[in-house]
Motif scaffolding. Structure first.
Motif, PDB file in Angstrom:
ATOM      1  N   PHE A 272    -117.623 -68.478 -29.472  1.00  0.00           N
ATOM      2  CA  PHE A 272    -116.613 -67.898 -28.581  1.00  0.00           C
ATOM      3  C   PHE A 272    -117.052 -66.542 -28.024  1.00  0.00           C
ATOM      4  CE2 PHE A 272    -114.180 -70.926 -31.148  1.00  0.00           C
ATOM      5  CZ  PHE A 272    -113.609 -71.677 -30.139  1.00  0.00           C
ATOM      6  N   PRO A 273    -117.486 -65.585 -28.868  1.00  0.00           N
ATOM      7  CA  PRO A 273    -118.003 -64.345 -28.283  1.00  0.00           C
ATOM      8  C   PRO A 273    -119.254 -64.568 -27.448  1.00  0.00           C
ATOM      9  CG  PRO A 273    -118.284 -64.352 -30.668  1.00  0.00           C
ATOM     10  CD  PRO A 273    -117.394 -65.499 -30.338  1.00  0.00           C
ATOM     11  N   MET A 274    -120.049 -65.602 -27.789  1.00  0.00           N
ATOM     12  CA  MET A 274    -121.234 -65.897 -26.992  1.00  0.00           C
ATOM     13  C   MET A 274    -120.825 -66.297 -25.580  1.00  0.00           C
ATOM     14  SD  MET A 274    -124.175 -68.829 -27.466  1.00  0.00           S
ATOM     15  CE  MET A 274    -123.102 -70.126 -26.830  1.00  0.00           C
ATOM     16  N   VAL A 275    -119.870 -67.222 -25.474  1.00  0.00           N
ATOM     17  CA  VAL A 275    -119.412 -67.672 -24.158  1.00  0.00           C
ATOM     18  C   VAL A 275    -118.761 -66.510 -23.406  1.00  0.00           C
ATOM     19  CG1 VAL A 275    -117.794 -69.187 -22.960  1.00  0.00           C
ATOM     20  CG2 VAL A 275    -119.141 -70.069 -24.876  1.00  0.00           C
ATOM     21  N   ARG A 276    -117.947 -65.731 -24.095  1.00  0.00           N
ATOM     22  CA  ARG A 276    -117.288 -64.580 -23.459  1.00  0.00           C
ATOM     23  C   ARG A 276    -118.330 -63.611 -22.913  1.00  0.00           C
ATOM     24  NH1 ARG A 276    -115.000 -62.518 -27.630  1.00  0.00           N
ATOM     25  NH2 ARG A 276    -112.923 -63.455 -27.478  1.00  0.00           N
ATOM     26  N   SER A 277    -119.349 -63.339 -23.692  1.00  0.00           N
ATOM     27  CA  SER A 277    -120.376 -62.383 -23.274  1.00  0.00           C
ATOM     28  C   SER A 277    -121.188 -62.902 -22.101  1.00  0.00           C
ATOM     29  CB  SER A 277    -121.301 -62.069 -24.456  1.00  0.00           C
ATOM     30  OG  SER A 277    -120.595 -61.418 -25.486  1.00  0.00           O
ATOM     31  N   LEU A 278    -121.549 -64.177 -22.125  1.00  0.00           N
ATOM     32  CA  LEU A 278    -122.326 -64.743 -21.024  1.00  0.00           C
ATOM     33  C   LEU A 278    -121.516 -64.756 -19.729  1.00  0.00           C
ATOM     34  CD1 LEU A 278    -124.178 -67.679 -22.821  1.00  0.00           C
ATOM     35  CD2 LEU A 278    -125.073 -65.431 -22.185  1.00  0.00           C
ATOM     36  N   LEU A 279    -120.235 -65.090 -19.832  1.00  0.00           N
ATOM     37  CA  LEU A 279    -119.384 -65.045 -18.649  1.00  0.00           C
ATOM     38  C   LEU A 279    -119.262 -63.617 -18.119  1.00  0.00           C
ATOM     39  CD1 LEU A 279    -116.477 -67.447 -19.731  1.00  0.00           C
ATOM     40  CD2 LEU A 279    -118.125 -67.840 -17.887  1.00  0.00           C
ATOM     41  N   SER A 280    -119.151 -62.660 -19.031  1.00  0.00           N
ATOM     42  CA  SER A 280    -119.062 -61.262 -18.626  1.00  0.00           C
ATOM     43  C   SER A 280    -120.326 -60.836 -17.883  1.00  0.00           C
ATOM     44  CB  SER A 280    -118.842 -60.377 -19.854  1.00  0.00           C
ATOM     45  OG  SER A 280    -118.755 -59.014 -19.489  1.00  0.00           O
ATOM     46  N   ALA A 281    -121.504 -61.256 -18.389  1.00  0.00           N
ATOM     47  CA  ALA A 281    -122.759 -60.921 -17.722  1.00  0.00           C
ATOM     48  C   ALA A 281    -122.803 -61.511 -16.316  1.00  0.00           C
ATOM     49  CB  ALA A 281    -123.936 -61.424 -18.557  1.00  0.00           C
ATOM     50  N   VAL A 282    -122.336 -62.738 -16.160  1.00  0.00           N
ATOM     51  CA  VAL A 282    -122.294 -63.365 -14.836  1.00  0.00           C
ATOM     52  C   VAL A 282    -121.388 -62.564 -13.902  1.00  0.00           C
ATOM     53  CG1 VAL A 282    -121.531 -65.400 -13.555  1.00  0.00           C
ATOM     54  CG2 VAL A 282    -122.828 -65.685 -15.671  1.00  0.00           C
ATOM     55  N   PHE A 283    -120.231 -62.146 -14.402  1.00  0.00           N
ATOM     56  CA  PHE A 283    -119.312 -61.371 -13.572  1.00  0.00           C
ATOM     57  C   PHE A 283    -119.923 -60.038 -13.136  1.00  0.00           C
ATOM     58  CE2 PHE A 283    -115.652 -63.832 -15.584  1.00  0.00           C
ATOM     59  CZ  PHE A 283    -115.373 -64.518 -14.415  1.00  0.00           C
ATOM     60  N   PHE A 284    -120.731 -59.424 -14.009  1.00  0.00           N
ATOM     61  CA  PHE A 284    -121.336 -58.144 -13.666  1.00  0.00           C
ATOM     62  C   PHE A 284    -122.355 -58.270 -12.537  1.00  0.00           C
ATOM     63  CE2 PHE A 284    -119.657 -56.145 -17.559  1.00  0.00           C
ATOM     64  CZ  PHE A 284    -119.334 -54.903 -17.040  1.00  0.00           C
ATOM     65  N   PHE A 285    -122.904 -59.456 -12.342  1.00  0.00           N
ATOM     66  CA  PHE A 285    -123.859 -59.653 -11.258  1.00  0.00           C
ATOM     67  C   PHE A 285    -123.218 -60.285 -10.024  1.00  0.00           C
ATOM     68  CE2 PHE A 285    -126.880 -59.307 -14.799  1.00  0.00           C
ATOM     69  CZ  PHE A 285    -127.792 -58.419 -14.241  1.00  0.00           C
ATOM     70  N   THR A 286    -121.944 -60.640 -10.103  1.00  0.00           N
ATOM     71  CA  THR A 286    -121.311 -61.328  -8.975  1.00  0.00           C
ATOM     72  C   THR A 286    -120.046 -60.617  -8.526  1.00  0.00           C
ATOM     73  OG1 THR A 286    -120.210 -62.820 -10.576  1.00  0.00           O
ATOM     74  CG2 THR A 286    -122.281 -63.581  -9.572  1.00  0.00           C
ATOM     75  N   LEU A 287    -118.941 -60.815  -9.236  1.00  0.00           N
ATOM     76  CA  LEU A 287    -117.637 -60.350  -8.771  1.00  0.00           C
ATOM     77  C   LEU A 287    -117.413 -58.856  -8.979  1.00  0.00           C
ATOM     78  CD1 LEU A 287    -114.971 -61.160  -7.511  1.00  0.00           C
ATOM     79  CD2 LEU A 287    -114.140 -61.796  -9.792  1.00  0.00           C
ATOM     80  N   ILE A 288    -117.820 -58.331 -10.131  1.00  0.00           N
ATOM     81  CA  ILE A 288    -117.533 -56.928 -10.448  1.00  0.00           C
ATOM     82  C   ILE A 288    -118.143 -55.961  -9.439  1.00  0.00           C
ATOM     83  CG2 ILE A 288    -117.995 -55.105 -12.149  1.00  0.00           C
ATOM     84  CD1 ILE A 288    -117.281 -57.092 -14.340  1.00  0.00           C
ATOM     85  N   PRO A 289    -119.398 -56.150  -8.972  1.00  0.00           N
ATOM     86  CA  PRO A 289    -119.922 -55.225  -7.955  1.00  0.00           C
ATOM     87  C   PRO A 289    -119.105 -55.204  -6.676  1.00  0.00           C
ATOM     88  CG  PRO A 289    -121.713 -56.485  -8.933  1.00  0.00           C
ATOM     89  CD  PRO A 289    -120.439 -57.096  -9.435  1.00  0.00           C
ATOM     90  N   LEU A 290    -118.424 -56.295  -6.347  1.00  0.00           N
ATOM     91  CA  LEU A 290    -117.593 -56.330  -5.147  1.00  0.00           C
ATOM     92  C   LEU A 290    -116.328 -55.489  -5.318  1.00  0.00           C
ATOM     93  CD1 LEU A 290    -117.818 -60.146  -4.269  1.00  0.00           C
ATOM     94  CD2 LEU A 290    -119.177 -58.254  -3.326  1.00  0.00           C
ATOM     95  N   LEU A 291    -115.896 -55.314  -6.560  1.00  0.00           N
ATOM     96  CA  LEU A 291    -114.664 -54.568  -6.835  1.00  0.00           C
ATOM     97  C   LEU A 291    -114.916 -53.099  -7.115  1.00  0.00           C
ATOM     98  CD1 LEU A 291    -112.829 -57.212  -9.054  1.00  0.00           C
ATOM     99  CD2 LEU A 291    -112.325 -56.617  -6.688  1.00  0.00           C
ATOM    100  N   THR A 292    -116.112 -52.762  -7.621  1.00  0.00           N
ATOM    101  CA  THR A 292    -116.435 -51.353  -7.905  1.00  0.00           C
ATOM    102  C   THR A 292    -117.138 -50.762  -6.695  1.00  0.00           C
ATOM    103  OG1 THR A 292    -118.446 -52.113  -9.039  1.00  0.00           O
ATOM    104  CG2 THR A 292    -116.536 -51.598 -10.400  1.00  0.00           C
ATOM    105  N   THR A 293    -116.405 -50.602  -5.601  1.00  0.00           N
ATOM    106  CA  THR A 293    -116.974 -50.096  -4.364  1.00  0.00           C
ATOM    107  C   THR A 293    -117.101 -48.588  -4.412  1.00  0.00           C
ATOM    108  OG1 THR A 293    -114.837 -49.798  -3.293  1.00  0.00           O
ATOM    109  CG2 THR A 293    -115.846 -51.985  -3.144  1.00  0.00           C
ATOM    110  N   ALA A 294    -117.741 -48.056  -3.382  1.00  0.00           N
ATOM    111  CA  ALA A 294    -117.989 -46.610  -3.345  1.00  0.00           C
ATOM    112  C   ALA A 294    -116.723 -45.794  -3.175  1.00  0.00           C
ATOM    113  CB  ALA A 294    -118.967 -46.288  -2.208  1.00  0.00           C
ATOM    114  N   VAL A 295    -115.619 -46.404  -2.796  1.00  0.00           N
ATOM    115  CA  VAL A 295    -114.428 -45.606  -2.511  1.00  0.00           C
ATOM    116  C   VAL A 295    -113.206 -45.994  -3.340  1.00  0.00           C
ATOM    117  CG1 VAL A 295    -115.140 -45.096  -0.155  1.00  0.00           C
ATOM    118  CG2 VAL A 295    -113.814 -47.165  -0.606  1.00  0.00           C
ATOM    119  N   ASP A 296    -113.312 -46.990  -4.211  1.00  0.00           N
ATOM    120  CA  ASP A 296    -112.082 -47.449  -4.849  1.00  0.00           C
ATOM    121  C   ASP A 296    -112.302 -47.991  -6.254  1.00  0.00           C
ATOM    122  OD1 ASP A 296    -109.495 -48.111  -5.304  1.00  0.00           O
ATOM    123  OD2 ASP A 296    -109.401 -49.778  -3.889  1.00  0.00           O
ATOM    124  N   LEU A 297    -112.353 -47.111  -7.243  1.00  0.00           N
ATOM    125  CA  LEU A 297    -112.372 -47.553  -8.636  1.00  0.00           C
ATOM    126  C   LEU A 297    -110.963 -47.874  -9.123  1.00  0.00           C
ATOM    127  CD1 LEU A 297    -114.992 -45.330 -10.487  1.00  0.00           C
ATOM    128  CD2 LEU A 297    -115.183 -47.700  -9.759  1.00  0.00           C
TER     129      LEU A 297
END
Length: 433
Positions: A272-297
């Motif tokens: 379970f933590p393995m799957v959670r961690s792998l999904l988190s890593a995928v999000f950090f390379f895909t969706l999260i960069p789109l949300l952490t923009t230069a003007v809106d944390l």
């Protein structure tokens, strides 16, 4: 050579100096503590501890972190970031791992919890070592890479599952704790040899040389004033405290509710933590960069609290099976993992980054020590409270975390402070062409 377009990958490849040393050694966490943490609470249950004792130990660990955290700024300034990180990693991880490995009763776990509190000293010094010589615009990406490194370490989780399946829970966990002590020792040595003292670290070592401990403690008054006068630092402190409390409850009781309430076999727990961690890593390379923009944390923070809240509510809503876990149980747990991997990953990165971005750079170690002390004080009661709640109903701790996440949502919505005086959050997600 082709230019790497992904900003996170580019940061990883281009890191130099202390940031590279800290980030590149972080995957060793996966061959040490990440292998055994999924079993920590159920290991205690197997040795005869009950839910209230487990929650009490979590609170004691946090109180110990308060004491060490307050001293962390002085120790980091006096010894330097590099030396402090090396010595207190041994105290905080190697020694407790050996205590856990040979534990027989509650008192072994109590001793380990008290010593493990030293992790707040090394967390302070390690943060300073990693970011003080880094470019300000890289700080959020660096913390993202640390989270990705920790997430990718979950790939080793099946090793623990095989060991538990072959040897049984108790002997396998003891072996994993001994392994953690050995691998953490290797990580400590590697980081020490690869890093150098920071510029600010050398300045603070010279400034504090010859000063008494009491005089250095008195210096916290000025650092506390800097913290309280900064609305941004107070906001970062509140976000980090809420995140720490939710993380404490989940880290202590997620596996307990999965094993004891939903009847998932012990051998499957590390997946379970393995799957959670792998999904988190995928999000950090895909969706999260789109949300952490230069003007809106702020938007990213709202997403983090909201999605994590959805994951916690889903966990509470899973029906308890009469016997072994059913297919629907695993489907609901999969949804929980998907939501938590995004929400918890986002909040980890933001809580660390906001503290680093708002802190006064000249007083970084002392202000961060005060912040971490306040965070631990705020989070500490939730270990005991969640243990008491779990003794009544094993889903109740996650009702508590849901309430905390709602508080975080409201706080980010109504009290946001930008990380830059011009109103923009300085976290670029891509470099200029």
């Amino acid at each position: 050579m082709a230019r790497i377009r992904d900003p996170l990958w580019r940061t990883f490849v281009e890191l130099r100096g202390n940031p590279r040393a800290c980030v590149w050694t972080e995957p060793l966490w996966g061959l040490s503590m990440a292998l055994v943490l999924p079993y920590a609470s159920v290991f205690m249950l197997a040795l005869g501890l009950h839910d209230q004792q487990i929650g009490f130990l979590a609170t004691i660990a946090m109180i110990s972190q308060v004491g060490f955290g307050l001293a962390g700024g002085i120790i980091t300034d006096r010894l330097g970031r590099r030396v402090t990180t090396a010595w207190f990693d041994v105290v905080a991880w190697v020694i407790p791992c050996l205590l856990w490995a040979f534990a027989e009763n509650f008192w072994f776990f109590l001793a380990a919890s008290l010593v493990n509190g030293a992790l707040q000293v090394t967390q302070n010094s390690w943060d300073c070592l990693m970011v003080e010589d880094a470019e300000r615009g890289q700080i959020t990406r660096i913390y993202s890479l640390v989270k990705v490194a920790a997430d990718c370490s979950a790939l080793f989780a099946p090793l623990a599952a095989v060991l538990v399946a072959q040897l049984g829970l108790e002997p396998a966990v003891r072996i994993l704790y001994v392994n953690a002590a050995v691998v953490m020792t290797a990580k400590i040595i590697w980081l020490y040899l690869w890093s150098r003292e920071t510029r600010q670290g050398r300045f603070r070592m010279a400034a504090t040389r010859g000063q008494s401990v009491w005089r250095l403690l008195a210096g916290y008054r000025g650092a506390l004033g800097l913290l309280l006068r900064s609305r941004g630092s107070v906001l970062a402190l509140a976000v980090a405290a809420l995140t720490a409390a939710v993380t404490l409850v989940n880290g202590t009781f997620w596996q307990v509710v999965t094993s004891q309430h939903l009847h998932v076999p012990d051998a499957l727990l590390p997946f379970f933590p393995m799957v959670r961690s792998l999904l988190s890593a995928v999000f950090f390379f895909t969706l999260i960069p789109l949300l952490t923009t230069a003007v809106d944390l702020r938007r990213a923070t709202l997403w983090g609290f909201g999605v994590h809240l959805a994951g916690q509510v889903t966990l509470v809503a899973i029906p308890a099976p009469d016997g072994a876990a059913t297919g629907s149980t695993y489907a609901f747990l999969g949804l929980c993992l998907l939501l938590d991997s995004f929400g918890a990953g986002m909040l980890f990165m933001l809580s660390e980054s906001l503290v680093a971005l708002h802190v006064d750079e000249a007083e970084r170690s002392r202000v961060m020590a005060i912040q971490r002390t306040c965070i631990m004080l705020a989070a500490a009661p939730f270990g005991w409270i969640s243990g008491w709640l779990s003794g009544i109903d094993r889903t109740y701790p996650f009702m508590l975390t849901s309430v905390l996440l709602v508080v975080g949502l409201v706080l980010a919505a109504v009290s946001w402070v930008p990380t830059h005086p011009d109103g923009a959050d300085t976290v670029p997600t891509s470099d200029p062409a």
